[in-house]
Design a protein around this motif. Structure first.
Motif, PDB file in Angstrom:
ATOM      1  N   ARG A 184      50.397 -18.920  -1.431  1.00 19.24           N
ATOM      2  CA  ARG A 184      49.712 -20.042  -0.780  1.00 19.24           C
ATOM      3  C   ARG A 184      49.373 -21.165  -1.742  1.00 19.24           C
ATOM      4  O   ARG A 184      49.217 -22.316  -1.321  1.00 19.24           O
ATOM      5  N   LEU A 212      45.447 -26.376  -3.423  1.00 21.27           N
ATOM      6  CA  LEU A 212      45.573 -25.882  -2.053  1.00 21.27           C
ATOM      7  C   LEU A 212      45.024 -26.947  -1.131  1.00 21.27           C
ATOM      8  O   LEU A 212      43.903 -27.444  -1.341  1.00 21.27           O
ATOM      9  N   THR A 241      46.239 -10.933   0.622  1.00 17.43           N
ATOM     10  CA  THR A 241      45.954 -12.085   1.479  1.00 17.43           C
ATOM     11  C   THR A 241      44.659 -12.789   1.109  1.00 17.43           C
ATOM     12  O   THR A 241      44.347 -13.839   1.681  1.00 17.43           O
TER      13      THR A 241
END
Length: 247
Positions: free
Chosen positions: A41, A88, A190
């Protein structure tokens, strides 16, 4: 209290610290070498298309929860971190590959409460006649061994780092990201957290190295950085720390 970010200005910090005896040492590194050390991510934060890897020794003192007194024996440590930079959703921050530190309780708290990859180490950091010397040996059970020795002398004050400059990119970071205390295992999960810092802009100086002998980068399986590092010595400053928030 200074606030150096537009995000979550209304949320009150949890902890105060003072950072001193700090040296930023950075090398340009190929992005493909660093990419495996970040979760999917996160994207690497690049300066003019270039990724950077840093090693930062410093002393952290006056550590205390906001509104409470410092606890003797728990309010001081030396630290060495290996870092790169990530972003991010457009928010730039620091991504730590490792953080070696001297205080066992502090290491436990940082790993447990802040999900950061702190490791136990023996570190000394001393100043003599304006020159600093740091020596370290990692002692964390199960972690790759690493040693460090560096001597540097701060020089002339530098102008304030301006947005868009390399110095600003490398030093003016008010967020951090982490996926958990066990880097290579946790980046496959995650979980991802973003933490926020508050402090005045760094006052930077030139620096001259007279010694550098480190295996901190190599302990991660990365090649030895090539060439002389880009150096910035930093004046002491007070830092306020917020809790990490899942993102």
């Amino acid at each position: 209290m200074p606030v150096n970010s537009d995000l979550t200005r209304s949320n009150f910090p949890l902890m105060r610290q003072r950072w001193s005896e700090l040296l930023f040492a950075h090398w340009p590194v190929a992005s493909e070498l660093l990419r495996p050390y970040l979760p999917e991510r996160l994207e690497l934060d690049l300066f003019e298309g270039q990724a950077w890897l840093g090693v930062v020794p410093f002393t952290m003192s006056g550590i205390r929860p906001l509104g409470l007194p410092a606890v003797p024996g728990l309010n001081h440590l030396h630290e060495l971190n290996v870092r790169t930079y990530a972003r991010l959703d457009g928010v730039p921050g620091v991504w730590f590959l490792s953080l070696d530190a001297t205080n066992p309780v502090g290491v436990w708290a940082a790993r447990t409460l802040f999900h950061l990859p702190y490791l136990h180490a023996r570190i000394s950091l001393q100043e003599t006649n304006g020159t600093f010397r740091a020596v370290a040996e990692r002692t964390h059970r199960g972690a790759a061994p690493a040693t460090f020795a560096a001597t540097w002398t701060p020089g002339e004050l530098r102008p304030a780092a301006q947005p868009g400059s390399l110095a600003h990119f490398l030093t003016e970071r008010y967020f951090l990201y982490t996926a958990g205390p066990d880097l290579l295992q946790d980046i496959r999960g995650t979980n991802l957290w973003r933490g926020q810092l508050y402090h005045e802009p760094w006052t930077l100086r030139d620096a001259t190295l007279s010694e550098w002998d480190s295996t901190l980068v190599e302990a991660h399986g990365l090649p030895t950085p090539m060439g002389a590092p880009v150096l910035h010595a930093a004046e002491p400053l007070d830092v306020w720390i917020k809790e990490l928030r899942r993102v």
